[in-house]
Design a protein around this motif. Structure first.
Motif, short mmCIF file in Angstrom:
data_model
loop_
_atom_site.label_atom_id
_atom_site.label_comp_id
_atom_site.label_asym_id
_atom_site.label_seq_id
_atom_site.Cartn_x
_atom_site.Cartn_y
_atom_site.Cartn_z
N THR A 336 45.96 39.01 40.96
CA THR A 336 44.45 38.93 41.35
C THR A 336 43.99 37.47 41.85
OG1 THR A 336 43.87 40.87 40.13
CG2 THR A 336 41.88 39.52 41.04
N SER A 340 43.29 35.78 45.66
CA SER A 340 42.24 35.51 45.79
C SER A 340 42.42 34.13 46.29
CB SER A 340 41.37 35.21 44.48
OG SER A 340 40.98 36.37 44.25
N LYS A 343 43.79 34.10 50.00
CA LYS A 343 42.91 34.71 50.82
C LYS A 343 41.78 33.51 51.26
CE LYS A 343 39.62 38.27 52.07
NZ LYS A 343 39.06 39.49 51.94
N SER A 344 41.51 32.88 50.47
CA SER A 344 40.08 31.96 50.63
C SER A 344 40.81 30.54 50.81
CB SER A 344 39.43 31.85 49.46
OG SER A 344 40.23 31.67 48.19
#
Length: 363
Positions: A336, A340, A343-344
């Motif tokens: 996770t 994150s 992606k960011s």
């Protein structure tokens, strides 16, 4: 058939997820001090169970390289840049998170950590060297040259037909198993680019011959995988328990190396199993893009110190079953985090990098 081979279905993305879970389990087993990586092999503390679990999980690294070889890498130099961006970004963010947990942050330590990941992390260095080597070996692997040889004896007559890829596969197998694993020349334990090159060739050979395995029941691949894991357990115990050979981390990595024929064959059977699965899942495909980040996150010293402490605690109280459940939770947390961050932060930078490369070289 060609279209299917060129499309990375969710079955292979699920294989990536499984491969990284194997890496997590493999690393967590170090903390049991029973399999000879951190300490001497200890059969007295349910060491046989640890060795069997490690025999099942040791295939993780080879699975990643098999996937790369199966699909091939069309733009290796561009991929090196993408890989370095991901390493640097995830290392920085993970170090900051680890610093919050341990209330410690030193800019110099962060710089040293990034340098170590890029220049000294054996997996990353070997993979980058593999990518640099691909422009040299891909033409040979893609060659359509076929060798015909007629073998005559008093008993039979046989016409041998080998593709150039078959020849490369046979010769590299001899180099890996006989000169590497048995004699210990250059590729002594598989923790190097030479072994990555061989596994890459194996992946390409499987792709070319995938139709030959269609008649094998999919359940038989799992059966073979379990049998090989048992054989690896017996082999390991025979060396370090029954033979009286003194065990240390070097010998463990030598005999349980990634160039061990049983370990390579085990990885190939699991690869073939996943290749036969029919699965389409957008969630699986998304999460599979973050598995490499898990490898980086779990290796950040401040984070590794924390999760290894709890791994020892869980093992002492709940034995191996508890440790496996702990690994699942640890993996989900790291996955996770990695998704994150990617992606960011990572993907926007990579997109700018690719656009710049395409503009400069007019691709």
């Amino acid at each position: 058939m060609q279209a299917m081979l060129k499309t990375r279905e969710s079955n292979f993305e699920l294989l990536r997820i499984f491969a990284m879970f194997c890496v997590i389990v493999h690393h967590s087993l170090f903390e049991t001090n029973n399999i000879g990586y951190n300490d001497s092999y200890n059969i007295g503390n349910n060491g046989i169970i640890a060795v069997f679990f490690n025999s099942c999980a040791i295939i993780g690294v080879n699975l990643f390289i098999l996937i790369s070889g199966y699909f091939s890498c069309k733009t290796p130099i561009k991929n090196i840049g993408k890989l370095l961006i991901e390493i640097i970004c995830i290392t920085i963010v993970s170090y900051l998170i680890g610093g919050i947990i341990n209330q410690k942050f030193e800019l110099l330590d962060l710089i040293k950590l990034i340098k170590w990941e890029i220049l000294h992390n054996w997996f990353i260095v070997s993979y980058i060297m593999l990518l640099f080597s691909l422009p040299l070996i891909e033409p040979a692997l893609a060659s359509s040259l076929t060798i015909h040889k007629e073998i005559k004896t008093n008993l039979f007559k046989y016409r041998l037909k080998l593709s150039y890829l078959d020849v490369v596969f046979i010769c590299s197998s001899i180099l890996t198993f006989f000169y590497g694993f048995i004699l210990g020349i250059l590729n002594t334990d598989g923790y190097n680019v030479l072994n990555f090159l061989y596994i890459y060739v194996c992946g390409r050979w499987i792709r070319k011959n995938i139709n030959r395995f269609q008649n094998i029941k999919i359940s038989n691949f799992i059966l073979i995988y379990i049998i090989i894991s048992v054989l690896l357990t017996i082999y390991y115990i025979s060396i370090f328990n029954n033979s009286g050979t003194e065990n240390d981390s070097f010998k463990t990595m030598r005999y349980f190396g990634y160039n061990n024929p049983l370990i390579i064959f085990s990885a190939c059977t699991i690869f073939c199993f996943f290749s036969r699965l029919k699965l389409k899942s957008s969630l699986t495909n998304k999460m599979a893009t973050a598995v490499f980040g898990v490898f980086i996150i779990q290796g950040i010293p401040s984070i590794a110190e924390t999760w290894r402490f709890y791994a020892r605690l869980i093992f002492e109280n709940y034995s191996y079953i508890g440790l496996i459940f702990y690994d699942i939770i640890l993996y989900l947390i790291c996955l996770t985090m990695s998704y994150s961050i990617k992606k960011s932060l990572v993907l926007p930078i990579i997109n700018k990098y690719i656009n710049t490369i395409n503009h400069v070289f007019k691709l």
